[in-house]
Motif scaffolding. Structure first.
Motif, mmCIF file in Angstrom:
data_model
loop_
_atom_site.group_PDB
_atom_site.id
_atom_site.type_symbol
_atom_site.label_atom_id
_atom_site.label_comp_id
_atom_site.label_asym_id
_atom_site.label_seq_id
_atom_site.Cartn_x
_atom_site.Cartn_y
_atom_site.Cartn_z
ATOM 1 N N GLN A 1 -5.257 -14.215 4.073
ATOM 2 C CA GLN A 1 -5.440 -14.615 2.485
ATOM 3 C C GLN A 1 -6.045 -13.596 1.583
ATOM 4 N N SER A 2 -7.429 -13.481 2.353
ATOM 5 C CA SER A 2 -8.610 -12.732 1.403
ATOM 6 C C SER A 2 -8.037 -11.411 1.144
ATOM 7 N N ASN B 1 0.828 -1.274 -0.072
ATOM 8 C CA ASN B 1 -0.088 0.092 -0.077
ATOM 9 C C ASN B 1 0.983 1.387 0.025
ATOM 10 N N ALA B 2 1.849 1.294 0.915
ATOM 11 C CA ALA B 2 2.809 2.328 0.699
ATOM 12 C C ALA B 2 3.446 2.543 -0.624
ATOM 13 N N TYR B 3 4.020 1.659 -1.233
ATOM 14 C CA TYR B 3 4.656 1.734 -2.421
ATOM 15 C C TYR B 3 3.323 2.292 -3.591
ATOM 16 N N ASN C 1 -6.143 -7.259 -2.488
ATOM 17 C CA ASN C 1 -5.313 -6.080 -2.770
ATOM 18 C C ASN C 1 -4.582 -6.503 -4.264
ATOM 19 N N ASN C 2 -4.433 -7.651 -4.543
ATOM 20 C CA ASN C 2 -3.855 -8.167 -5.843
ATOM 21 C C ASN C 2 -4.600 -7.754 -6.976
ATOM 22 N N LEU D 1 -12.693 -5.760 2.121
ATOM 23 C CA LEU D 1 -13.038 -6.602 0.947
ATOM 24 C C LEU D 1 -14.118 -5.850 0.015
ATOM 25 N N ALA D 2 -15.282 -5.446 0.599
ATOM 26 C CA ALA D 2 -16.124 -4.683 -0.262
ATOM 27 C C ALA D 2 -15.517 -3.426 -1.046
ATOM 28 N N TYR D 3 -14.815 -2.775 -0.442
ATOM 29 C CA TYR D 3 -14.209 -1.553 -1.133
ATOM 30 C C TYR D 3 -13.537 -2.181 -2.298
ATOM 31 N N HIS D 4 -12.573 -3.160 -2.048
ATOM 32 C CA HIS D 4 -11.655 -3.762 -2.949
ATOM 33 C C HIS D 4 -12.781 -4.213 -4.280
#
Length: 341
Positions: free
Chosen positions: A177-178, A147-149, A183-184, A228-231
């Motif tokens: 794991q989720s 996230n920082a990168y 994020n990926n 998770l919902a945001y992603h």
């Protein structure tokens, strides 16, 4: 559960105050809101198990305060003991706790928009996690470093860091794991890798536990159905699936109740809804979301969430909308000008 027990909370705060006096020679009230890690140069004897247990309780309380929207209190408590924890010789238990504390410090720094410190502290959190030999803590630290990168604009390093997190994912809890997979999915979708993004976000939803709070380290994980919902919403937006966006951003409503949503996560989702409202040409809805996001971010004390709302206004708003009375009023109230924060 003890984080919500006022008696135990007061006991922890008193312990933190005493710790500040005994180990640093100063009272908590004299401690700056933020210090650099490794502030204590004097190394001490290895911390005994009882003391490490108290540090763990203080960390749990600090994370709980963050999720209860108490940023200043969370940071004050964290920085009353984190430098002392970091001063002990590195061994597995100490390193695991240090990584968790540094990761929280990075989250708080980000909400102040101190991105340089966030990156440095995230890197240190990963180093400590590696010494702690705990896959779950290492994975969480790697996700935060990614996230920082990303917020530094280095998407390539962010993807590489998430790839490293993927290698340890099978050895972590489903909750972590989720988070790794979601994020990926976001970064893959935003870089045009559609099929991979769809697979990862689907798997992130499938593996997310129905009862995440049964994971004993759920507070430390900073992984929730709200993130998770945001992603999921961001992936739908990036892939142009506007008909799925609303359901994606609100998928937490179809899951078992998981407590009150932290305000920092609600505003994150609200800013996602704002992006969707613009793409779906819903001006009045966007104006309401923008007003709520700006005022609530100010109340929360999150420059990060405020900046996110402003950047959407500056960079994604159709030029024709700027003449609308609703948005002109919001812009005047908050001093929003194109190209400035």
């Amino acid at each position: 559960m003890f984080p919500h027990d006022p008696t135990k909370r007061q006991s922890l705060l008193q312990f933190a105050a005493a710790l500040g006096v005994l180990l640093t020679g100063s009272h908590v009230s004299d401690t700056p809101a933020l210090k650099q890690p490794f502030a204590s140069s004097e190394k001490r004897e290895k911390a005994d198990p009882t003391l490490l247990h108290r540090f763990e309780n203080l960390l749990l309380e600090s994370w709980t305060l963050l999720n209860c929207n108490q940023f200043p209190l969370a940071e004050r408590l964290l920085m009353s003991f984190l430098p002392s924890l970091l001063a002990f010789p590195v061994e597995e238990k100490m390193a695991r706790l240090a990584s968790i504390g540094l990761r929280l410090q990075s989250v708080l720094a980000h909400h102040r928009l101190d991105l340089s410190q966030k990156l440095t502290v995230c890197q240190q959190a990963v180093t400590f996690a590696q010494h702690g030999h705990d896959h779950t803590i290492l994975a969480a630290a790697l996700v935060e470093l990614a996230n920082a990168y990303e917020f530094h604009g280095d998407v390539a390093k962010s993807l590489l860091t998430l790839q490293e997190a993927l290698t340890v994912a099978p050895h972590t809890t489903p909750l972590i794991q989720s988070r790794i997979y979601s994020n990926n999915a976001v970064l893959l979708a935003q870089t045009g890798r559609k099929r991979e993004a769809e697979w990862y976000i689907q798997y992130a939803q499938e593996i997310f536990p129905d009862t995440p709070h049964q994971d004993p380290r759920s507070v430390f994980a900073d992984s929730s159905v709200y993130t998770l919902a945001y992603h999921a919403g961001l992936v739908a937006l990036a892939l142009g699936k506007l008909h799925q966006v609303s359901d994606a951003f609100t998928l937490y409503q179809q899951r078992p109740a998981q407590g009150t949503m932290p305000e920092r996560l609600r505003l994150e989702i609200w800013n996602g809804h704002s992006k969707a409202a613009i793409q779906m040409n819903e001006l009045e809805h966007y104006a309401a979301l923008l007003t709520d996001s700006l005022s609530s971010a100010q109340m929360l004390g999150s420059k990060k969430r405020y900046q996110e709302a402003v950047v959407i206004f500056q960079q994604e708003l159709p030029s024709t909308w700027r003449k609308h009375a609703l948005l002109r009023e919001v812009a005047a109230t908050y001093g929003l000008q194109r190209g400035t924060l």
